[in-house]
Design a protein around this motif. Structure first.
Motif, PDB file in Angstrom:
ATOM      1  N   MET A   1       0.816  -1.216   0.000  1.00  0.00           N
ATOM      2  CA  MET A   1       0.000   0.000   0.000  1.00  0.00           C
ATOM      3  C   MET A   1       0.847   1.263   0.000  1.00  0.00           C
ATOM      4  O   MET A   1       0.471   2.271  -0.615  1.00  0.00           O
ATOM      5  CB  MET A   1      -0.944  -0.002   1.209  1.00  0.00           C
ATOM      6  N   LEU A   2       1.972   1.216   0.666  1.00  0.00           N
ATOM      7  CA  LEU A   2       2.833   2.409   0.715  1.00  0.00           C
ATOM      8  C   LEU A   2       3.345   2.793  -0.669  1.00  0.00           C
ATOM      9  O   LEU A   2       3.157   3.944  -1.094  1.00  0.00           O
ATOM     10  CB  LEU A   2       3.986   2.183   1.685  1.00  0.00           C
ATOM     11  N   PRO A   3       3.979   1.890  -1.406  1.00  0.00           N
ATOM     12  CA  PRO A   3       4.442   2.300  -2.744  1.00  0.00           C
ATOM     13  C   PRO A   3       3.293   2.661  -3.680  1.00  0.00           C
ATOM     14  O   PRO A   3       3.436   3.578  -4.497  1.00  0.00           O
ATOM     15  CB  PRO A   3       5.194   1.060  -3.256  1.00  0.00           C
ATOM     16  N   GLU A   4       2.190   1.954  -3.569  1.00  0.00           N
ATOM     17  CA  GLU A   4       1.046   2.301  -4.414  1.00  0.00           C
ATOM     18  C   GLU A   4       0.532   3.689  -4.080  1.00  0.00           C
ATOM     19  O   GLU A   4       0.166   4.461  -4.974  1.00  0.00           O
ATOM     20  CB  GLU A   4      -0.063   1.263  -4.247  1.00  0.00           C
ATOM     21  N   ALA A   5       0.468   4.016  -2.795  1.00  0.00           N
ATOM     22  CA  ALA A   5      -0.023   5.332  -2.391  1.00  0.00           C
ATOM     23  C   ALA A   5       0.835   6.441  -2.982  1.00  0.00           C
ATOM     24  O   ALA A   5       0.321   7.435  -3.512  1.00  0.00           O
ATOM     25  CB  ALA A   5      -0.054   5.427  -0.861  1.00  0.00           C
ATOM     26  N   VAL A   6       2.137   6.262  -2.901  1.00  0.00           N
ATOM     27  CA  VAL A   6       3.052   7.275  -3.450  1.00  0.00           C
ATOM     28  C   VAL A   6       2.871   7.383  -4.964  1.00  0.00           C
ATOM     29  O   VAL A   6       2.807   8.493  -5.520  1.00  0.00           O
ATOM     30  CB  VAL A   6       4.508   6.917  -3.096  1.00  0.00           C
ATOM     31  N   ALA A   7       2.775   6.232  -5.627  1.00  0.00           N
ATOM     32  CA  ALA A   7       2.654   6.237  -7.086  1.00  0.00           C
ATOM     33  C   ALA A   7       1.331   6.845  -7.537  1.00  0.00           C
ATOM     34  O   ALA A   7       1.295   7.660  -8.461  1.00  0.00           O
ATOM     35  CB  ALA A   7       2.795   4.808  -7.611  1.00  0.00           C
ATOM     36  N   TYR A   8       0.236   6.469  -6.899  1.00  0.00           N
ATOM     37  CA  TYR A   8      -1.076   6.921  -7.340  1.00  0.00           C
ATOM     38  C   TYR A   8      -1.326   8.381  -6.988  1.00  0.00           C
ATOM     39  O   TYR A   8      -2.026   9.087  -7.717  1.00  0.00           O
ATOM     40  CB  TYR A   8      -2.168   6.029  -6.755  1.00  0.00           C
ATOM     41  N   ALA A   9      -0.754   8.845  -5.880  1.00  0.00           N
ATOM     42  CA  ALA A   9      -0.848  10.268  -5.565  1.00  0.00           C
ATOM     43  C   ALA A   9      -0.121  11.084  -6.628  1.00  0.00           C
ATOM     44  O   ALA A   9      -0.585  12.159  -7.038  1.00  0.00           O
ATOM     45  CB  ALA A   9      -0.263  10.547  -4.182  1.00  0.00           C
ATOM     46  N   GLY A  10       1.006  10.562  -7.100  1.00  0.00           N
ATOM     47  CA  GLY A  10       1.732  11.242  -8.167  1.00  0.00           C
ATOM     48  C   GLY A  10       0.927  11.314  -9.449  1.00  0.00           C
ATOM     49  O   GLY A  10       0.953  12.326 -10.159  1.00  0.00           O
ATOM     50  N   ILE A  11       0.201  10.233  -9.763  1.00  0.00           N
ATOM     51  CA  ILE A  11      -0.654  10.243 -10.955  1.00  0.00           C
ATOM     52  C   ILE A  11      -1.707  11.334 -10.851  1.00  0.00           C
ATOM     53  O   ILE A  11      -1.981  12.053 -11.818  1.00  0.00           O
ATOM     54  CB  ILE A  11      -1.317   8.868 -11.141  1.00  0.00           C
ATOM     55  N   ALA A  12      -2.312  11.469  -9.663  1.00  0.00           N
ATOM     56  CA  ALA A  12      -3.383  12.455  -9.469  1.00  0.00           C
ATOM     57  C   ALA A  12      -2.846  13.867  -9.274  1.00  0.00           C
ATOM     58  O   ALA A  12      -3.625  14.831  -9.291  1.00  0.00           O
ATOM     59  CB  ALA A  12      -4.239  12.059  -8.269  1.00  0.00           C
ATOM     60  N   GLY A  13      -1.541  14.014  -9.082  1.00  0.00           N
ATOM     61  CA  GLY A  13      -0.971  15.338  -8.850  1.00  0.00           C
ATOM     62  C   GLY A  13      -1.233  15.858  -7.456  1.00  0.00           C
ATOM     63  O   GLY A  13      -1.322  17.064  -7.227  1.00  0.00           O
ATOM     64  N   LEU A  14      -1.356  14.944  -6.490  1.00  0.00           N
ATOM     65  CA  LEU A  14      -1.626  15.312  -5.098  1.00  0.00           C
ATOM     66  C   LEU A  14      -0.486  14.819  -4.219  1.00  0.00           C
ATOM     67  O   LEU A  14       0.251  13.908  -4.589  1.00  0.00           O
ATOM     68  CB  LEU A  14      -2.951  14.682  -4.632  1.00  0.00           C
ATOM     69  N   PRO A  15      -0.314  15.402  -3.022  1.00  0.00           N
ATOM     70  CA  PRO A  15       0.759  14.951  -2.122  1.00  0.00           C
ATOM     71  C   PRO A  15       0.511  13.518  -1.638  1.00  0.00           C
ATOM     72  O   PRO A  15      -0.645  13.090  -1.499  1.00  0.00           O
ATOM     73  CB  PRO A  15       0.709  15.956  -0.965  1.00  0.00           C
ATOM     74  N   PRO A  16       1.563  12.743  -1.366  1.00  0.00           N
ATOM     75  CA  PRO A  16       1.408  11.333  -0.993  1.00  0.00           C
ATOM     76  C   PRO A  16       0.559  11.091   0.240  1.00  0.00           C
ATOM     77  O   PRO A  16      -0.110  10.059   0.348  1.00  0.00           O
ATOM     78  CB  PRO A  16       2.853  10.862  -0.758  1.00  0.00           C
ATOM     79  N   HIS A  17       0.577  12.058   1.190  1.00  0.00           N
ATOM     80  CA  HIS A  17      -0.155  11.800   2.426  1.00  0.00           C
ATOM     81  C   HIS A  17      -1.654  11.654   2.191  1.00  0.00           C
ATOM     82  O   HIS A  17      -2.349  10.982   2.954  1.00  0.00           O
ATOM     83  CB  HIS A  17       0.130  12.908   3.456  1.00  0.00           C
ATOM     84  N   ARG A  18      -2.172  12.235   1.111  1.00  0.00           N
ATOM     85  CA  ARG A  18      -3.609  12.108   0.838  1.00  0.00           C
ATOM     86  C   ARG A  18      -3.961  10.671   0.447  1.00  0.00           C
ATOM     87  O   ARG A  18      -5.026  10.160   0.819  1.00  0.00           O
ATOM     88  CB  ARG A  18      -4.019  13.084  -0.260  1.00  0.00           C
ATOM     89  N   ALA A  19      -3.076  10.032  -0.293  1.00  0.00           N
ATOM     90  CA  ALA A  19      -3.328   8.636  -0.653  1.00  0.00           C
ATOM     91  C   ALA A  19      -3.142   7.717   0.548  1.00  0.00           C
ATOM     92  O   ALA A  19      -3.880   6.738   0.713  1.00  0.00           O
ATOM     93  CB  ALA A  19      -2.394   8.218  -1.790  1.00  0.00           C
ATOM     94  N   ILE A  20      -2.169   8.030   1.400  1.00  0.00           N
ATOM     95  CA  ILE A  20      -1.927   7.198   2.587  1.00  0.00           C
ATOM     96  C   ILE A  20      -3.099   7.267   3.547  1.00  0.00           C
ATOM     97  O   ILE A  20      -3.600   6.244   4.034  1.00  0.00           O
ATOM     98  CB  ILE A  20      -0.622   7.635   3.269  1.00  0.00           C
ATOM     99  N   LEU A  21      -3.583   8.483   3.829  1.00  0.00           N
ATOM    100  CA  LEU A  21      -4.732   8.636   4.724  1.00  0.00           C
ATOM    101  C   LEU A  21      -5.982   7.990   4.128  1.00  0.00           C
ATOM    102  O   LEU A  21      -6.792   7.402   4.852  1.00  0.00           O
ATOM    103  CB  LEU A  21      -4.984  10.126   4.993  1.00  0.00           C
ATOM    104  N   ALA A  22      -6.118   8.083   2.808  1.00  0.00           N
ATOM    105  CA  ALA A  22      -7.266   7.459   2.149  1.00  0.00           C
ATOM    106  C   ALA A  22      -7.230   5.949   2.326  1.00  0.00           C
ATOM    107  O   ALA A  22      -8.265   5.310   2.589  1.00  0.00           O
ATOM    108  CB  ALA A  22      -7.275   7.819   0.662  1.00  0.00           C
ATOM    109  N   GLY A  23      -6.043   5.352   2.187  1.00  0.00           N
ATOM    110  CA  GLY A  23      -5.927   3.910   2.351  1.00  0.00           C
ATOM    111  C   GLY A  23      -6.234   3.464   3.767  1.00  0.00           C
ATOM    112  O   GLY A  23      -6.910   2.443   3.978  1.00  0.00           O
ATOM    113  N   ILE A  24      -5.758   4.213   4.747  1.00  0.00           N
ATOM    114  CA  ILE A  24      -6.023   3.858   6.143  1.00  0.00           C
ATOM    115  C   ILE A  24      -7.514   3.944   6.445  1.00  0.00           C
ATOM    116  O   ILE A  24      -8.122   3.017   6.998  1.00  0.00           O
ATOM    117  CB  ILE A  24      -5.217   4.765   7.085  1.00  0.00           C
ATOM    118  N   ALA A  25      -8.132   5.075   6.061  1.00  0.00           N
ATOM    119  CA  ALA A  25      -9.560   5.259   6.338  1.00  0.00           C
ATOM    120  C   ALA A  25     -10.404   4.257   5.560  1.00  0.00           C
ATOM    121  O   ALA A  25     -11.354   3.669   6.102  1.00  0.00           O
ATOM    122  CB  ALA A  25      -9.970   6.690   5.975  1.00  0.00           C
TER     123      ALA A  25
END
Length: 546
Positions: free
Chosen positions: A25-49
Motif C-alpha cells: 500500500m505504501l508504494p502504491e499510495a506514493v505512485a497513485y498520488a503522483g498520478i493524481a498530482g496530489l501529495p502522498p499523504h492524501r493517498a496514505i490517509l485514504a488507504g487507512i480510512a
C-alpha cells in the motif's frame, strides 16, 4: 480474526497478510498520488480510512480499499479541466471523493447492483488480464528511471522502449533485484515479502547512496490531516466536477467489483453487490473526511492480499494499522526508499494475474473466448472504463447472437421410456410415425420467434404423411407479444395445411398468455410433458394407419 467465547483470537495468517499488504500500500499510495498530482499523504490517509471503514461494512476477505491507479487517472483528468489554483483544485478533489461516496451509497440503497449481472465471468477474466498488463507497464518507467508519456498503451510502450539508452542502469539493477527477491519470497507465504524488500531497499539506499547515482527516492512524506472545507470555486468548476464524478464512480465500481468478484469466484464465495456498493460509499466518504483520494478495491492490492494468505477481513484492518505505524514511526526511513523498489512491489503483486490459462480454457470450450479477449484488448487499447464497456457490449452481442440463432432440436423417444431426446445426438431414439416433435433451444422472444417458427415450418413441410406437430416450449418460461403473435401465425398456418399443433411443457404464464391472446382450445392442446402430448395426439385420432 476469530471469536472464541469472550476472547478474540487473531489469526496469524491475517496478521502476516496485513503486514505484507501494508508494504504494498505504501508504494502504491506514493505512485497513485503522483498520478493524481496530489501529495502522498492524501493517498496514505485514504488507504487507512478506506480499509478500516470497509472492514466494518464490507464482506470481501481479500478486498483492500485504497487509492487505485484508474481512479487516480480519472481524478487527474478531472482536476486538469476544472478552473482554479492548486489550493482550489485540492479542495475540489475532496469534494469529488465525497460525491463519489454519496453516489455509491445511493446506488446501494436503490439496489442498482443488479447491473453487474451483465458483467460475465469471461469479461472479468479479460478485464483482469488487461488491467494487470496496464498497471505493470505504467510501473516500468519508475523501475528504469525514465519519465514516459503516451496517449495510449502502444505509444506509451513505444516511448518507454524507445528511450532504452536513457535508462538508468543502477535504477534498473535495483528494480530487478527487488523484483527477483519478491518473486522468490512469494514461494514462502508465511513471510511478509513486500515488507522485507522495502526494508532492504531502504538499507541499500542508506549504505550505497543510491540517490547520488540518479535513483529516485520517495522523499519526505508529511502527514498533515485537516478538517475538509468547501473550496472557494465558481459554479463552472463545480459543474465540471459533477460531470467527471459519474465516470469516477463507474471506474471505481468496475475495478472494485471486478476484483472482488474475481477473487470470490476462485473460492466459491458469494458477495452481495448492493452491500458492497454501500461499503464502497462509506469508505469514500471516510476518505473525504480525511481529505484523501478516491478509494476502491484495487486489483494489485486485492490479489496481493490473496497471495499473502488472507483468511478474514481482519487482514484489511492489520494492513491499515501497519501502514499507519510505518508512516508514523519510520517516516525518515521511508524517505530513503528507492522508487524502483516501489515499482517492483506493485509488479510482483500482479505477476500471477498474467496467467492466460483461464482465457485459453474458454477457447478449448469454444465459449466466450473472444469476449474475454475483447475485454483484455479493450482495457489495453481504450482504458479501463471504455475497455470494460466494450467487453460488456461484446458479451451482450454474443448473447443476442446466440438467442437470435437458436438450435431447434427434433425429438424422438429414447428406447421404450417416456424420455424424448434430440434424434441427431441419440441414434437409438425413434420418432413417432406421422408426428414430428420440435424443441427450440432458447426462449422465444421478438428477436428469434420468426426464425424459429420459419425453421419448424420448413422442416415439417418436407415430411410425408405428417398428421401433427408437437412443439415443446420448456425453454420459454414467458414470452413477449411479438413471440406470441408469431406463435399464433404459425398455429394458423399449420391448421390451414391440415396439421394439428400440440404444445408440450408449456409454462403456466405462457398458457395464461395464450388464453388471453385467443389461441383456441388451450386446455386440451397443452400438455405437461412431451409423452403426454404424444398420447393426446394419438388419442385424438391422429395416429397414422399402418
Amino acid at each position: 480474526m476469530t471469536k472464541l467465547g469472550s476472547w478474540v483470537v487473531v489469526d496469524k495468517a491475517d496478521l502476516v497478510a496485513g503486514i505484507s499488504v501494508a508494504g504494498l500500500m505504501l508504494p502504491e499510495a506514493v505512485a497513485y498520488a503522483g498520478i493524481a498530482g496530489l501529495p502522498p499523504h492524501r493517498a496514505i490517509l485514504a488507504g487507512i480510512a478506506g480499509c478500516l471503514i470497509y472492514a466494518i461494512f464490507g464482506r470481501s476477505r481479500f478486498a483492500i480499499i485504497s487509492p487505485t491507479s484508474s481512479s487516480a487517472a480519472i481524478l487527474a483528468a478531472t482536476l486538469a479541466v476544472v478552473p482554479g489554483d492548486a489550493t482550489i483544485k485540492a479542495g475540489l478533489a475532496t469534494v469529488a471523493v465525497a460525491l463519489a461516496g454519496i453516489l455509491f451509497v445511493v446506488a446501494g440503497a436503490l439496489r442498482l447492483g443488479g447491473i453487474t449481472g451483465f458483467i460475465s465471468r469471461p469479461v472479468l477474466r479479460g478485464f483482469a488480464l488487461g488491467l494487470a498488463i496496464t498497471i505493470i507497464l505504467h510501473q516500468l518507467p519508475i523501475l528504469v528511471g525514465v519519465p514516459v508519456q503516451g496517449s495510449n498503451i502502444l505509444t506509451y510502450a513505444a516511448a518507454l522502449f524507445g528511450a532504452v539508452l536513457q535508462w538508468n542502469p543502477i535504477s534498473v539493477a535495483v528494480g530487478i533485484a527487488a523484483l527477483a527477491a519478491l518473486l522468490l519470497l512469494k514461494r514462502m507465504p508465511g513471510i511478509p515479502g513486500a515488507f522485507l524488500v522495502l526494508v532492504a531497499g531502504i538499507l541499500a539506499s542508506y549504505l550505497f547512496g543510491l540517490e547520488a547515482h540518479g535513483v529516485k527516492l520517495v522523499g519526505t512524506i508529511e502527514i498533515l490531516p485537516q478538517w475538509p472545507s468547501l473550496p472557494d470555486a465558481d459554479w463552472t468548476a463545480y459543474s465540471r466536477l459533477a460531470q467527471f464524478t459519474v465516470p469516477l464512480v463507474l471506474i471505481l465500481f468496475a475495478e472494485s467489483w471486478g476484483t472482488m468478484r474475481a477473487l470470490a469466484l476462485r473460492y466459491g464465495e458469494t458477495l452481495e453487490v448492493n452491500r458492497e456498493l454501500g461499503a464502497l460509499g462509506a469508505a469514500n466518504i471516510a476518505s473525504a473526511l480525511v481529505q484523501g483520494m478516491p478509494v476502491g478495491a484495487g486489483f494489485s492490492a486485492g490479489f496481493a492480499s490473496e497471495a499473502a494468505g488472507a483468511k478474514t477481513r481482519a487482514t484489511t484492518v492489520f494492513a491499515a494499522i501497519g501502514l499507519a505505524i510505518l508512516i508514523a514511526c519510520a517516516g525518515p526511513l521511508v524517505a530513503l526508499l528507492p522508487e524502483p523498489v516501489l515499482a517492483a512491489v506493485v509488479i510482483a503483486a500482479l505477476t500471477h494475474a498474467l496467467d492466460p490459462s483461464p482465457i485459453l480454457r474458454l477457447r478449448r470450450l469454444h465459449r466466450d473466448f473472444y469476449v474475454a479477449l475483447g475485454a483484455a484488448v479493450g482495457v489495453l487499447a481504450f482504458g479501463v472504463l471504455n475497455g470494460m464497456l466494450l467487453a460488456i457490449a461484446l458479451s451482450l452481442a454474443a448473447m443476442m447472437h446466440r438467442l437470435a440463432s437458436p438450435y431447434v432440436a427434433r425429438l424422438g423417444r429414447l428406447g421404450g421410456s417416456h424420455n424424448f431426446v434430440d434424434v441427431s445426438r441419440h441414434g437409438d431414439a425413434s420418432e413417432m410415425p406421422g408426428i414430428v416433435i420440435w424443441r427450440p433451444g432458447e426462449t422465444l422472444f421478438f428477436g428469434n420467434a420468426d426464425t424459429i417458427f420459419g425453421a419448424i415450418m420448413s422442416g415439417s413441410r418436407r415430411e410425408a404423411g405428417l398428421r401433427a406437430i408437437i412443439l415443446s416450449l420448456e425453454e420459454s418460461s414467458d414470452i413477449d407479444s411479438t413471440a406470441m403473435d408469431a406463435l399464433m401465425e404459425f398455429d394458423k398456418a399449420m391448421q390451414r395445411t391440415g396439421l394439428r399443433v400440440q404444445f408440450a411443457r408449456a409454462h403456466d404464464r405462457v398458457r395464461d398468455l395464450m388464453v388471453l391472446a385467443g389461441v383456441p382450445d388451450v386446455g386440451n392442446r397443452c400438455s405437461f410433458s412431451v409423452d403426454d402430448a404424444v398420447t393426446a395426439v394419438m388419442a385424438d385420432g391422429n395416429q397414422p394407419k399402418a
